[in-house]
Design a protein around this motif. Structure first.
Motif, PDB file in Angstrom:
ATOM      1  N   LEU A  33      26.239 -26.966 -39.488  1.00  0.00           N
ATOM      2  CA  LEU A  33      25.434 -27.881 -40.292  1.00  0.00           C
ATOM      3  C   LEU A  33      26.372 -28.723 -41.136  1.00  0.00           C
ATOM      4  CD1 LEU A  33      22.746 -25.330 -41.492  1.00  0.00           C
ATOM      5  CD2 LEU A  33      22.563 -26.951 -39.605  1.00  0.00           C
ATOM      6  N   ASN A  34      26.168 -30.019 -41.158  1.00  0.00           N
ATOM      7  CA  ASN A  34      27.004 -30.918 -41.938  1.00  0.00           C
ATOM      8  C   ASN A  34      26.220 -31.459 -43.121  1.00  0.00           C
ATOM      9  OD1 ASN A  34      28.948 -30.607 -39.951  1.00  0.00           O
ATOM     10  ND2 ASN A  34      28.271 -32.402 -38.835  1.00  0.00           N
ATOM     11  N   THR A  35      26.896 -31.592 -44.246  1.00  0.00           N
ATOM     12  CA  THR A  35      26.275 -32.152 -45.440  1.00  0.00           C
ATOM     13  C   THR A  35      27.347 -32.839 -46.274  1.00  0.00           C
ATOM     14  OG1 THR A  35      24.790 -31.691 -47.294  1.00  0.00           O
ATOM     15  CG2 THR A  35      26.513 -30.063 -46.848  1.00  0.00           C
ATOM     16  N   ASP A  36      26.938 -33.657 -47.203  1.00  0.00           N
ATOM     17  CA  ASP A  36      27.880 -34.332 -48.083  1.00  0.00           C
ATOM     18  C   ASP A  36      28.108 -33.502 -49.333  1.00  0.00           C
ATOM     19  OD1 ASP A  36      28.175 -36.567 -46.432  1.00  0.00           O
ATOM     20  OD2 ASP A  36      26.376 -37.492 -47.241  1.00  0.00           O
ATOM     21  N   GLY A  37      29.386 -33.253 -49.637  1.00  0.00           N
ATOM     22  CA  GLY A  37      29.763 -32.550 -50.854  1.00  0.00           C
ATOM     23  C   GLY A  37      30.128 -33.552 -51.942  1.00  0.00           C
ATOM     24  N   ILE A  44      29.311 -26.451 -42.466  1.00  0.00           N
ATOM     25  CA  ILE A  44      28.883 -25.075 -42.718  1.00  0.00           C
ATOM     26  C   ILE A  44      28.553 -24.425 -41.381  1.00  0.00           C
ATOM     27  CG2 ILE A  44      27.198 -23.612 -43.888  1.00  0.00           C
ATOM     28  CD1 ILE A  44      26.747 -26.119 -45.762  1.00  0.00           C
ATOM     29  N   LEU A  45      29.200 -23.298 -41.081  1.00  0.00           N
ATOM     30  CA  LEU A  45      28.954 -22.592 -39.825  1.00  0.00           C
ATOM     31  C   LEU A  45      28.048 -21.401 -40.071  1.00  0.00           C
ATOM     32  CD1 LEU A  45      32.550 -22.586 -38.329  1.00  0.00           C
ATOM     33  CD2 LEU A  45      30.679 -24.152 -37.818  1.00  0.00           C
TER      34      LEU A  45
END
Length: 52
Positions: A33-37, A44-45
């Protein structure tokens, strides 16, 4: 062995149906899952979820 796909589980489903044909004895479900930090993008795996 685990196969992770970006925001989906399609690759895992394909591999799961073919694992016995290529000699893989254990395939762990995974997803990325990819998100902006705050400073950059985060990857995130996740592993061992119920894929059914």
């Amino acid at each position: 062995m685990s196969i992770t796909d970006h925001d989906a589980i399609g690759a895992y489903r394909t591999a799961f149906t073919e694992e016995k044909h290529v000699g893989i004895s254990l395939l762990i479900p995974g997803i990325e899952l990819n998100t902006d930090g705050i400073d950059s993008e985060l990857h995130i795996l996740g592993y061992c979820f119920d894929h059914i």
